[in-house]
Design an enzyme around this catalytic site. Structure first.
Site, PDB file in Angstrom:
ATOM      1  N   CYS A 120     -81.906 -45.565 -11.059  1.00 13.21           N
ATOM      2  CA  CYS A 120     -83.062 -46.017 -10.296  1.00 13.21           C
ATOM      3  C   CYS A 120     -83.048 -45.392  -8.901  1.00 13.21           C
ATOM      4  O   CYS A 120     -82.003 -45.021  -8.375  1.00 13.21           O
ATOM      5  CB  CYS A 120     -83.152 -47.540 -10.251  1.00 13.21           C
ATOM      6  SG  CYS A 120     -81.956 -48.347  -9.207  1.00 13.21           S
TER       7      CYS A 120
ATOM      8  N   VAL B 138     -78.022 -28.946 -15.837  1.00  9.98           N
ATOM      9  CA  VAL B 138     -78.151 -30.382 -16.086  1.00  9.98           C
ATOM     10  C   VAL B 138     -78.443 -30.637 -17.564  1.00  9.98           C
ATOM     11  O   VAL B 138     -78.746 -31.747 -17.959  1.00  9.98           O
ATOM     12  CB  VAL B 138     -79.268 -30.978 -15.190  1.00  9.98           C
ATOM     13  CG1 VAL B 138     -78.894 -30.864 -13.720  1.00  9.98           C
ATOM     14  CG2 VAL B 138     -80.625 -30.302 -15.442  1.00  9.98           C
ATOM     15  N   ASP B 139     -78.369 -29.574 -18.380  1.00 10.19           N
ATOM     16  CA  ASP B 139     -78.837 -29.662 -19.766  1.00 10.19           C
ATOM     17  C   ASP B 139     -77.810 -30.189 -20.759  1.00 10.19           C
ATOM     18  O   ASP B 139     -78.130 -30.445 -21.922  1.00 10.19           O
ATOM     19  CB  ASP B 139     -79.358 -28.295 -20.237  1.00 10.19           C
ATOM     20  CG  ASP B 139     -78.326 -27.169 -20.089  1.00 10.19           C
ATOM     21  OD1 ASP B 139     -77.126 -27.435 -20.247  1.00 10.19           O
ATOM     22  OD2 ASP B 139     -78.742 -26.025 -19.825  1.00 10.19           O
TER      23      ASP B 139
ATOM     24  N   GLN C 104     -73.920 -25.753 -12.743  1.00 14.46           N
ATOM     25  CA  GLN C 104     -75.064 -26.250 -11.991  1.00 14.46           C
ATOM     26  C   GLN C 104     -76.126 -26.775 -12.943  1.00 14.46           C
ATOM     27  O   GLN C 104     -77.128 -27.341 -12.531  1.00 14.46           O
ATOM     28  CB  GLN C 104     -75.682 -25.117 -11.161  1.00 14.46           C
ATOM     29  CG  GLN C 104     -74.757 -24.534 -10.134  1.00 14.46           C
ATOM     30  CD  GLN C 104     -75.309 -23.234  -9.570  1.00 14.46           C
ATOM     31  OE1 GLN C 104     -76.129 -23.232  -8.657  1.00 14.46           O
ATOM     32  NE2 GLN C 104     -74.862 -22.125 -10.111  1.00 14.46           N
TER      33      GLN C 104
ATOM     34  N   ALA D 224     -75.473 -13.180 -20.795  1.00 14.24           N
ATOM     35  CA  ALA D 224     -74.227 -13.951 -20.894  1.00 14.24           C
ATOM     36  C   ALA D 224     -73.821 -14.154 -22.355  1.00 14.24           C
ATOM     37  O   ALA D 224     -72.640 -14.117 -22.682  1.00 14.24           O
ATOM     38  CB  ALA D 224     -74.402 -15.309 -20.207  1.00 14.24           C
TER      39      ALA D 224
ATOM     40  N   HIS E  75     -74.652 -30.839 -10.555  1.00 11.72           N
ATOM     41  CA  HIS E  75     -76.007 -31.321 -10.257  1.00 11.72           C
ATOM     42  C   HIS E  75     -76.455 -32.444 -11.185  1.00 11.72           C
ATOM     43  O   HIS E  75     -77.644 -32.697 -11.320  1.00 11.72           O
ATOM     44  CB  HIS E  75     -76.998 -30.147 -10.321  1.00 11.72           C
ATOM     45  CG  HIS E  75     -76.773 -29.129  -9.253  1.00 11.72           C
ATOM     46  ND1 HIS E  75     -77.356 -27.880  -9.251  1.00 11.72           N
ATOM     47  CD2 HIS E  75     -76.015 -29.174  -8.136  1.00 11.72           C
ATOM     48  CE1 HIS E  75     -76.956 -27.198  -8.189  1.00 11.72           C
ATOM     49  NE2 HIS E  75     -76.139 -27.960  -7.493  1.00 11.72           N
TER      50      HIS E  75
ATOM     51  N   TYR F  73     -89.764 -33.960 -15.804  1.00  8.17           N
ATOM     52  CA  TYR F  73     -88.404 -34.143 -16.302  1.00  8.17           C
ATOM     53  C   TYR F  73     -88.391 -34.565 -17.770  1.00  8.17           C
ATOM     54  O   TYR F  73     -87.485 -34.187 -18.515  1.00  8.17           O
ATOM     55  CB  TYR F  73     -87.615 -35.123 -15.414  1.00  8.17           C
ATOM     56  CG  TYR F  73     -87.032 -34.395 -14.224  1.00  8.17           C
ATOM     57  CD1 TYR F  73     -85.847 -33.679 -14.344  1.00  8.17           C
ATOM     58  CD2 TYR F  73     -87.692 -34.367 -13.005  1.00  8.17           C
ATOM     59  CE1 TYR F  73     -85.328 -32.965 -13.277  1.00  8.17           C
ATOM     60  CE2 TYR F  73     -87.189 -33.650 -11.934  1.00  8.17           C
ATOM     61  CZ  TYR F  73     -86.005 -32.953 -12.074  1.00  8.17           C
ATOM     62  OH  TYR F  73     -85.501 -32.226 -11.024  1.00  8.17           O
TER      63      TYR F  73
END
Ligand code: NAD
Length: 244
Positions: free
Chosen positions: A114, A90-91, A88, A220, A106, A50
């Protein structure tokens, strides 16, 4: 409404899940890393994956596809209509591009919480720690990204908002998503059942394609600016631009 997936950010240099993972991470499948079980077994490995993705997202800039969605939101707002952008991803690139009302189904990779108690921890409280993963200053539990992992439930509030938007929309754009991850994949079907026009924008066919009213086949970042121009022209009485 528009539902976006990893494909819209591919042209900003953020790899999708279905594309081969690059370099160091090519030997892992996302499904093996993006789960609570994986974090439980290999917390340092998952944290580092991550951290790598967080860095890519932080350095990425929105592309013409993201910008076209800002145009659509502004355009419909000025007309007094609703425009729901549900992602969707997460960026955080839709926020960077300038959209205002974004439902992040998401979560967001830049936010950290935590594992045990979901305390949201600000960047300055974990970034200087040497432990991998860092720990929660409030309860000591390991920190993880505030994203929805495979096998986890979506937050009730965002799911309800997305469901409602799908039930009420007149046009549903499905952009750069493989339509494999539930419950996001069901949104297009809900909209379709309620009579919305479903338009898919993708490089490939997906499980949605057979039910979509149109598949706009391509990138896109190229199709969305044309589609935006077509919507605006049509509303102002002109014909759809060629090629859309
Ligand atoms: P996915 O990886 O399953 O599918 C990506 C889709 O985008 C494919 O159908 C592909 O054909 C299409 N695509 C690729 N490049 C495109 C382009 N330039 N233009 C149009 N279409 C293009 O992604 P998904 O459906 O979003 O679902 C997988 C999960 O991946 C989600 O849960 C999401 O949170 C996560 N994810 C997010 C990011 C991100 O935030 N950018 C990146 C990777 C994965």
């Amino acid at each position: 409404m528009a539902l976006t997936g990893a494909g819209i950010s591919a042209e900003s240099g953020i790899p999708t899940f279905r594309e081969a993972q690059t370099g160091l991470w090519s030997k892992y499948r996302p499904e093996e890393l993006a789960t609570p079980q994986a974090f439980h077994r290999h917390p340092a490995l998952v944290w580092k994956w991550y951290a790598w993705r967080r860095q890519i997202a932080a350095e990425a800039t929105p592309n013409r596809g993201h910008v076209a969605l800002v145009g659509l939101e502004d355009y419909y707002r000025k007309k007094g209509c609703n425009f729901s952008l549900i992602t969707q991803n997460v960026d955080g690139l839709h926020t960077k591009a300038g959209n205002h009302d974004i439902i992040e189904l998401h979560g967001n990779i830049q936010r950290v919480k935590c594992f045990d108690s979901n305390h949201i921890i600000p960047y300055q409280d974990w970034s200087t720690q040497t432990a991998v993963p860092p720990t929660c200053p409030r309860c000591g539990s390991p920190l993880r990204p505030d994203v929805v992992w495979f096998g986890e439930n979506l937050p009730r509030k965002v799911l309800d908002q997305a469901w409602q938007a799908a039930q009420e929309c007149q046009i549903f754009l499905s952009i750069g998503t493989s339509s494999l991850v539930e419950p996001a994949a069901s949104l297009a079907h809900i909209a379709h059942r309620r009579g919305a026009l479903v338009i898919e924008i993708n490089l490939d066919t997906t499980t949605l394609t057979a039910q979509a009213d149109y598949l706009l086949h391509g990138k896109a970042g190229e199709i969305l600016p044309e589609l935006f121009a077509a919507f605006v022209n049509q509303q102002s009485g002109q014909e759809f631009t060629e090629g859309v």
